[in-house]
Structures are given as C-alpha cells and as structure tokens.
Design a protein around this motif. Sequence first.
Motif, PDB file in Angstrom:
ATOM      1  N   VAL A   8       0.852  -1.192   0.000  1.00 27.97           N
ATOM      2  CA  VAL A   8       0.000   0.000   0.000  1.00 27.97           C
ATOM      3  C   VAL A   8       0.888   1.243   0.000  1.00 27.97           C
ATOM      4  CG1 VAL A   8      -1.793   1.289   1.214  1.00 27.97           C
ATOM      5  CG2 VAL A   8      -1.792  -1.212   1.297  1.00 27.97           C
ATOM      6  N   VAL A   9       0.533   2.214  -0.827  1.00 24.68           N
ATOM      7  CA  VAL A   9       1.227   3.502  -0.853  1.00 24.68           C
ATOM      8  C   VAL A   9       0.198   4.596  -0.604  1.00 24.68           C
ATOM      9  CG1 VAL A   9       2.621   5.109  -2.192  1.00 24.68           C
ATOM     10  CG2 VAL A   9       2.948   2.634  -2.486  1.00 24.68           C
ATOM     11  N   ILE A  10       0.374   5.335   0.471  1.00 27.01           N
ATOM     12  CA  ILE A  10      -0.531   6.436   0.817  1.00 27.01           C
ATOM     13  C   ILE A  10      -0.123   7.673   0.030  1.00 27.01           C
ATOM     14  CG2 ILE A  10      -1.358   7.939   2.665  1.00 27.01           C
ATOM     15  CD1 ILE A  10      -0.689   5.632   4.629  1.00 27.01           C
ATOM     16  N   GLU A  11      -1.071   8.253  -0.684  1.00 29.03           N
ATOM     17  CA  GLU A  11      -0.800   9.445  -1.494  1.00 29.03           C
ATOM     18  C   GLU A  11      -1.292  10.723  -0.819  1.00 29.03           C
ATOM     19  OE1 GLU A  11       1.145   9.255  -3.846  1.00 29.03           O
ATOM     20  OE2 GLU A  11       1.098   7.149  -4.457  1.00 29.03           O
ATOM     21  N   LYS A  20      -6.354   8.793   0.586  1.00 32.96           N
ATOM     22  CA  LYS A  20      -6.121   8.362  -0.786  1.00 32.96           C
ATOM     23  C   LYS A  20      -4.875   7.488  -0.819  1.00 32.96           C
ATOM     24  CE  LYS A  20      -5.658  10.084  -5.536  1.00 32.96           C
ATOM     25  NZ  LYS A  20      -5.585  11.295  -6.398  1.00 32.96           N
ATOM     26  N   ALA A  21      -5.011   6.296  -1.390  1.00 33.05           N
ATOM     27  CA  ALA A  21      -3.882   5.363  -1.428  1.00 33.05           C
ATOM     28  C   ALA A  21      -4.013   4.429  -2.614  1.00 33.05           C
ATOM     29  CB  ALA A  21      -3.821   4.564  -0.128  1.00 33.05           C
ATOM     30  N   ASN A  22      -2.925   3.738  -2.914  1.00 30.89           N
ATOM     31  CA  ASN A  22      -2.920   2.714  -3.955  1.00 30.89           C
ATOM     32  C   ASN A  22      -2.578   1.372  -3.333  1.00 30.89           C
ATOM     33  OD1 ASN A  22      -3.410   4.430  -6.287  1.00 30.89           O
ATOM     34  ND2 ASN A  22      -1.362   5.242  -5.934  1.00 30.89           N
ATOM     35  N   MET A  23      -3.354   0.348  -3.673  1.00 30.26           N
ATOM     36  CA  MET A  23      -3.133  -1.008  -3.181  1.00 30.26           C
ATOM     37  C   MET A  23      -2.691  -1.910  -4.333  1.00 30.26           C
ATOM     38  SD  MET A  23      -6.352  -1.998  -0.737  1.00 30.26           S
ATOM     39  CE  MET A  23      -6.655  -1.176   0.828  1.00 30.26           C
ATOM     40  N   LYS A  24      -1.767  -2.820  -4.015  1.00 29.39           N
ATOM     41  CA  LYS A  24      -1.371  -3.820  -5.002  1.00 29.39           C
ATOM     42  C   LYS A  24      -1.141  -5.145  -4.293  1.00 29.39           C
ATOM     43  CE  LYS A  24       2.701  -3.759  -7.011  1.00 29.39           C
ATOM     44  NZ  LYS A  24       3.814  -3.452  -7.951  1.00 29.39           N
ATOM     45  N   LEU A  25      -1.885  -6.169  -4.700  1.00 25.72           N
ATOM     46  CA  LEU A  25      -1.740  -7.510  -4.154  1.00 25.72           C
ATOM     47  C   LEU A  25      -0.930  -8.341  -5.141  1.00 25.72           C
ATOM     48  CD1 LEU A  25      -2.785  -9.358  -1.765  1.00 25.72           C
ATOM     49  CD2 LEU A  25      -4.525 -10.155  -3.374  1.00 25.72           C
ATOM     50  N   LYS A  73       3.878 -11.599  -9.360  1.00 25.35           N
ATOM     51  CA  LYS A  73       2.886 -11.169 -10.342  1.00 25.35           C
ATOM     52  C   LYS A  73       1.733 -10.455  -9.654  1.00 25.35           C
ATOM     53  CE  LYS A  73       0.151 -12.867 -14.244  1.00 25.35           C
ATOM     54  NZ  LYS A  73      -0.195 -14.048 -15.071  1.00 25.35           N
ATOM     55  N   THR A  74       1.284  -9.362 -10.248  1.00 26.63           N
ATOM     56  CA  THR A  74       0.162  -8.613  -9.688  1.00 26.63           C
ATOM     57  C   THR A  74      -1.123  -9.413  -9.820  1.00 26.63           C
ATOM     58  OG1 THR A  74       1.173  -6.471 -10.185  1.00 26.63           O
ATOM     59  CG2 THR A  74      -1.204  -6.500  -9.823  1.00 26.63           C
ATOM     60  N   LEU A  75      -1.779  -9.632  -8.684  1.00 25.27           N
ATOM     61  CA  LEU A  75      -3.036 -10.371  -8.670  1.00 25.27           C
ATOM     62  C   LEU A  75      -4.243  -9.439  -8.685  1.00 25.27           C
ATOM     63  CD1 LEU A  75      -2.147 -13.041  -5.950  1.00 25.27           C
ATOM     64  CD2 LEU A  75      -1.819 -13.173  -8.434  1.00 25.27           C
ATOM     65  N   TRP A  76      -4.068  -8.264  -8.074  1.00 25.55           N
ATOM     66  CA  TRP A  76      -5.179  -7.303  -7.977  1.00 25.55           C
ATOM     67  C   TRP A  76      -4.591  -5.974  -7.558  1.00 25.55           C
ATOM     68  CZ3 TRP A  76      -7.177  -5.088  -3.253  1.00 25.55           C
ATOM     69  CH2 TRP A  76      -8.363  -4.353  -3.418  1.00 25.55           C
ATOM     70  N   ASP A  77      -5.141  -4.901  -8.091  1.00 19.73           N
ATOM     71  CA  ASP A  77      -4.704  -3.576  -7.659  1.00 19.73           C
ATOM     72  C   ASP A  77      -5.882  -2.619  -7.761  1.00 19.73           C
ATOM     73  OD1 ASP A  77      -4.178  -3.833 -10.657  1.00 19.73           O
ATOM     74  OD2 ASP A  77      -3.972  -1.666 -10.370  1.00 19.73           O
ATOM     75  N   THR A  78      -5.847  -1.586  -6.962  1.00 10.12           N
ATOM     76  CA  THR A  78      -6.943  -0.615  -6.963  1.00 10.12           C
ATOM     77  C   THR A  78      -6.496   0.674  -6.298  1.00 10.12           C
ATOM     78  OG1 THR A  78      -9.313  -0.342  -6.478  1.00 10.12           O
ATOM     79  CG2 THR A  78      -7.933  -1.231  -4.712  1.00 10.12           C
ATOM     80  N   GLN A  79      -7.256   1.718  -6.524  1.00 17.39           N
ATOM     81  CA  GLN A  79      -7.031   2.981  -5.827  1.00 17.39           C
ATOM     82  C   GLN A  79      -8.083   3.134  -4.734  1.00 17.39           C
ATOM     83  OE1 GLN A  79      -7.891   7.240  -7.317  1.00 17.39           O
ATOM     84  NE2 GLN A  79      -5.666   7.107  -7.518  1.00 17.39           N
ATOM     85  N   VAL A  80      -7.622   3.505  -3.566  1.00 16.07           N
ATOM     86  CA  VAL A  80      -8.499   3.744  -2.423  1.00 16.07           C
ATOM     87  C   VAL A  80      -8.630   5.247  -2.246  1.00 16.07           C
ATOM     88  CG1 VAL A  80      -8.847   3.315   0.034  1.00 16.07           C
ATOM     89  CG2 VAL A  80      -7.631   1.638  -1.350  1.00 16.07           C
ATOM     90  N   SER A  81      -9.851   5.762  -2.251  1.00 10.81           N
ATOM     91  CA  SER A  81     -10.029   7.208  -2.157  1.00 10.81           C
ATOM     92  C   SER A  81     -11.378   7.540  -1.548  1.00 10.81           C
ATOM     93  CB  SER A  81      -9.914   7.851  -3.552  1.00 10.81           C
ATOM     94  OG  SER A  81     -10.029   9.255  -3.461  1.00 10.81           O
ATOM     95  N   TYR A  82     -11.337   8.390  -0.526  1.00 13.92           N
ATOM     96  CA  TYR A  82     -12.587   8.843   0.089  1.00 13.92           C
ATOM     97  C   TYR A  82     -12.326  10.153   0.813  1.00 13.92           C
ATOM     98  CZ  TYR A  82     -17.019   8.718   2.631  1.00 13.92           C
ATOM     99  OH  TYR A  82     -18.266   9.021   3.115  1.00 13.92           O
TER     100      TYR A  82
END
Length: 211
Positions: free
Chosen positions: A113-116, A132-137, A144-153
Amino acid sequence: MLRSIVSASFMLLVLLSSGCATQERYDYAALEASKPRSILVIPPMNNSIEINASNIYLSTLSRPLAEKGYYVFPVAVINQFLQENGLQSPADMHDVPLEKFAEHLNPDAILYVVIEDWGQKYEILSSTTVVKANMKLVDAKTGKTLWDTQVSYAQGSGDNGGGLVGMLVQAVVDQVVGTIVDPTPGVARTANNIAINNQGRGLLNGPYRAQ
C-alpha cells in the motif's frame, strides 16, 4: 415536436446504456489462478505529510480483508518483526525480496500500500478529511500482480445551516474536535470498504468467506 422529444430521449438512453456497457470488469485471471489463502500486509509507504498515516492506516486493513475471506497475518506482529530485523521504515520493508518473506513467513500473497494523501484539510468555513492510497496484491512466489486498486474517500464536515455565523462557529468546532478526535481511521475504514467491496473491481472473495 413530440416526436423530436421522444427521439432525443431515446438517443440519450442509448448513449447512457452504451456508456454503462463499456465499463469493463476487472481482469481477475491472475487472482483466480493463484487462489491465495493468506495475505501478508506490508506497512504502507507514506507519501503524505502526516507522519502517523502509515501506522493508522495499517490498523484499518486487517478487518476488511478478513471479512473478504482471507487469513491476514497479524499486522502489528509483522511490523514489529520487520523492525526487529533492521527494517525501520515502510520504504525498507517494501524493498525486501519476495524469497525472504517466503523463507520466514510463507504467505500466499503480499499486499503493498502507498498512501498518497491523508488527513484533515481546513478551509475558512469547513474541513475535509481525505484518505487516498494505492493497493497492489502480488503473488508471494512470483511477484505477479493479482489485484490492484485505488483507495479514495473524502468526508466533509462543514454545515451550511445557521447562516454565516453558524458556519463560522461550526468551522471552529470542527477544528477543535479535530485536534481531540482523529477522524482519519473512520474515513480510512470507509475508503477500504468501498475499494475492496467494489462491484466489478473489488477484491474477490477468499476461501474463508462466511456464507
């Protein structure tokens, strides 16, 4: 005239329907092939100016992942373990080779996780709490990237009722309360729930998901 209105309305519906249809579902092929059962959460890297953001955010990640059906390594224990092994910052922890995690912990997947952006933004008559952050599993064995998303609220706290005086009073109250009660954990939990449970892009259910 009526025919023109009906025709225009029909075309609008077609365009809206076409727009909805072009929203593609996330490609879960890698996640479905890997089928992880356990997730190791690495303490988040923090690119915001809030020095406590990483620790606070870390405390909000276990529950939504566990509720999704995954075993989550105890985040506080892992954080302490990594620090005791000479990794004093999340940046150092993010640079650890995968084989080291496999050797000592053997997780199926690792969440980075990287907090922006993080914290309260005060304006004259209101305040907004932002996460606001970016997640990468990633697959713990292959990377290998299995899932990634941006977290924002963002959650606002200004109240337009009571006229200008009421707004000024509310702004003062918001700032005073904000120094006593930190709203960021609640906002982070909401952001996580939205991202992880997002239909079409959220994390797929794990093997331990309660039916």
